[in-house]
Motif scaffolding. Structure first.
Motif, PDB file in Angstrom:
ATOM      1  N   TYR A   2      43.176  28.704  44.179  1.00 14.24           N
ATOM      2  CA  TYR A   2      43.869  29.907  44.638  1.00 14.24           C
ATOM      3  C   TYR A   2      45.093  29.559  45.460  1.00 14.24           C
ATOM      4  CZ  TYR A   2      44.762  34.316  46.950  1.00 14.24           C
ATOM      5  OH  TYR A   2      45.367  35.435  47.424  1.00 14.24           O
ATOM      6  N   ASP A   3      44.974  28.584  46.364  1.00 13.77           N
ATOM      7  CA  ASP A   3      46.076  28.233  47.248  1.00 13.77           C
ATOM      8  C   ASP A   3      47.110  27.318  46.596  1.00 13.77           C
ATOM      9  OD1 ASP A   3      45.026  29.700  49.343  1.00 13.77           O
ATOM     10  OD2 ASP A   3      43.787  28.026  50.009  1.00 13.77           O
ATOM     11  N   SER A   4      46.792  26.743  45.450  1.00  8.90           N
ATOM     12  CA  SER A   4      47.665  25.727  44.887  1.00  8.90           C
ATOM     13  C   SER A   4      48.618  26.239  43.804  1.00  8.90           C
ATOM     14  CB  SER A   4      46.828  24.579  44.322  1.00  8.90           C
ATOM     15  OG  SER A   4      46.088  25.041  43.211  1.00  8.90           O
ATOM     16  N   THR A   5      48.574  27.510  43.479  1.00 14.35           N
ATOM     17  CA  THR A   5      49.447  28.012  42.436  1.00 14.35           C
ATOM     18  C   THR A   5      50.093  29.328  42.852  1.00 14.35           C
ATOM     19  OG1 THR A   5      49.587  28.778  40.148  1.00 14.35           O
ATOM     20  CG2 THR A   5      47.486  29.091  41.245  1.00 14.35           C
ATOM     21  N   PRO A   6      51.378  29.480  42.569  1.00 15.76           N
ATOM     22  CA  PRO A   6      52.033  30.739  42.912  1.00 15.76           C
ATOM     23  C   PRO A   6      51.626  31.883  41.982  1.00 15.76           C
ATOM     24  CG  PRO A   6      53.560  29.302  41.776  1.00 15.76           C
ATOM     25  CD  PRO A   6      52.297  28.507  42.007  1.00 15.76           C
ATOM     26  N   TYR A   7      50.892  31.580  40.910  1.00 12.71           N
ATOM     27  CA  TYR A   7      50.527  32.592  39.926  1.00 12.71           C
ATOM     28  C   TYR A   7      49.145  33.189  40.168  1.00 12.71           C
ATOM     29  CZ  TYR A   7      54.406  30.293  37.685  1.00 12.71           C
ATOM     30  OH  TYR A   7      55.613  29.745  37.431  1.00 12.71           O
ATOM     31  N   SER A   8      48.454  32.731  41.215  1.00  6.85           N
ATOM     32  CA  SER A   8      47.102  33.231  41.453  1.00  6.85           C
ATOM     33  C   SER A   8      47.146  34.651  41.995  1.00  6.85           C
ATOM     34  CB  SER A   8      46.364  32.315  42.421  1.00  6.85           C
ATOM     35  OG  SER A   8      47.005  32.348  43.678  1.00  6.85           O
ATOM     36  N   LYS A   9      46.073  35.373  41.722  1.00  8.93           N
ATOM     37  CA  LYS A   9      45.955  36.747  42.191  1.00  8.93           C
ATOM     38  C   LYS A   9      44.568  36.922  42.781  1.00  8.93           C
ATOM     39  CE  LYS A   9      49.028  38.618  38.709  1.00  8.93           C
ATOM     40  NZ  LYS A   9      49.173  39.504  37.577  1.00  8.93           N
ATOM     41  N   GLU A  10      44.458  37.760  43.796  1.00  9.55           N
ATOM     42  CA  GLU A  10      43.161  38.053  44.368  1.00  9.55           C
ATOM     43  C   GLU A  10      42.382  38.927  43.391  1.00  9.55           C
ATOM     44  OE1 GLU A  10      41.158  40.140  48.256  1.00  9.55           O
ATOM     45  OE2 GLU A  10      43.275  39.606  48.288  1.00  9.55           O
ATOM     46  N   ILE A  11      41.134  38.559  43.143  1.00 10.07           N
ATOM     47  CA  ILE A  11      40.276  39.319  42.241  1.00 10.07           C
ATOM     48  C   ILE A  11      39.379  40.190  43.091  1.00 10.07           C
ATOM     49  CG2 ILE A  11      38.470  39.169  40.483  1.00 10.07           C
ATOM     50  CD1 ILE A  11      39.681  36.454  39.719  1.00 10.07           C
ATOM     51  N   LEU A  12      39.479  41.496  42.908  1.00 11.51           N
ATOM     52  CA  LEU A  12      38.721  42.425  43.728  1.00 11.51           C
ATOM     53  C   LEU A  12      37.305  42.620  43.215  1.00 11.51           C
ATOM     54  CD1 LEU A  12      41.509  45.085  44.342  1.00 11.51           C
ATOM     55  CD2 LEU A  12      40.816  43.202  45.824  1.00 11.51           C
ATOM     56  N   ASP A  13      37.103  42.600  41.923  1.00 11.22           N
ATOM     57  CA  ASP A  13      35.786  42.796  41.340  1.00 11.22           C
ATOM     58  C   ASP A  13      35.308  41.503  40.697  1.00 11.22           C
ATOM     59  OD1 ASP A  13      35.627  45.555  41.994  1.00 11.22           O
ATOM     60  OD2 ASP A  13      36.943  46.013  40.303  1.00 11.22           O
ATOM     61  N   LEU A  14      34.039  41.490  40.292  1.00 10.39           N
ATOM     62  CA  LEU A  14      33.484  40.314  39.627  1.00 10.39           C
ATOM     63  C   LEU A  14      34.125  40.123  38.255  1.00 10.39           C
ATOM     64  CD1 LEU A  14      29.689  40.713  40.379  1.00 10.39           C
ATOM     65  CD2 LEU A  14      31.229  39.003  41.315  1.00 10.39           C
ATOM     66  N   PRO A  15      34.369  38.895  37.861  1.00 12.34           N
ATOM     67  CA  PRO A  15      34.859  38.645  36.502  1.00 12.34           C
ATOM     68  C   PRO A  15      33.821  39.101  35.473  1.00 12.34           C
ATOM     69  CG  PRO A  15      35.111  36.704  37.879  1.00 12.34           C
ATOM     70  CD  PRO A  15      34.288  37.688  38.654  1.00 12.34           C
ATOM     71  N   LEU A  16      34.254  39.290  34.266  1.00 11.02           N
ATOM     72  CA  LEU A  16      33.401  39.726  33.170  1.00 11.02           C
ATOM     73  C   LEU A  16      32.203  38.787  33.001  1.00 11.02           C
ATOM     74  CD1 LEU A  16      33.098  41.668  30.754  1.00 11.02           C
ATOM     75  CD2 LEU A  16      34.371  40.018  29.411  1.00 11.02           C
ATOM     76  N   GLY A  17      31.018  39.349  32.890  1.00  9.56           N
ATOM     77  CA  GLY A  17      29.834  38.564  32.591  1.00  9.56           C
ATOM     78  C   GLY A  17      29.061  38.076  33.795  1.00  9.56           C
ATOM     79  N   LEU A  18      29.579  38.249  35.003  1.00  4.85           N
ATOM     80  CA  LEU A  18      28.859  37.816  36.186  1.00  4.85           C
ATOM     81  C   LEU A  18      28.005  38.963  36.702  1.00  4.85           C
ATOM     82  CD1 LEU A  18      31.567  35.754  38.069  1.00  4.85           C
ATOM     83  CD2 LEU A  18      29.890  34.988  36.424  1.00  4.85           C
ATOM     84  N   ILE A  19      26.901  38.624  37.308  1.00  7.47           N
ATOM     85  CA  ILE A  19      25.938  39.624  37.759  1.00  7.47           C
ATOM     86  C   ILE A  19      26.087  39.827  39.265  1.00  7.47           C
ATOM     87  CG2 ILE A  19      23.481  40.174  37.930  1.00  7.47           C
ATOM     88  CD1 ILE A  19      23.136  38.255  35.468  1.00  7.47           C
TER      89      ILE A  19
END
Length: 115
Positions: A2-19
């Protein structure tokens, strides 16, 4: 990562497929030139053959050690072909998806293959 790329974005919800409510860990991996990374769904490692044997992690690792490494596409296709040979006439019981990534010439290329 997350800290190493200028293209990262904060993810507010769980990614697809995670419980929700399940703990997960995150690991960053730096791919060096020529490195190959294979990601797969559980339908790959949980494949069954005609004799009722499950491929499992050890079987998958055995196949992975003999895959072609000249390209991500060759590795992904090779893995899916090996899974089909392992299953024989037994039908796939789940989706079988492979994502093969290989770092070449300073870029990260992606190949997606699904049966």
């Amino acid at each position: 990562m997350y800290d190493s790329t200028p293209y990262s974005k904060e993810i507010l919800d769980l990614p697809l497929g995670l419980i929700a409510g399940t703990s997960y860990s995150q690991t960053a991996v730096q791919l060096e030139m020529g490195d190959l990374l294979l990601l797969y769904t559980d339908g790959i490692s949980e494949s069954w053959n005609e004799s009722g044997q499950q491929l499992g992690l050890e079987g998958l690792l055995s196949i992975a050690r003999s895959l072609p490494t000249e390209s991500a596409a060759a590795a992904g296709q090779g893995l899916l072909s090996a899974i089909q040979r392992f299953r024989g006439a037994a039908p796939a019981a789940d989706d079988e998806t492979v994502v093969a990534l290989q770092r070449i010439r300073g870029h990260l290329l992606q190949g997606l293959t699904e049966l």
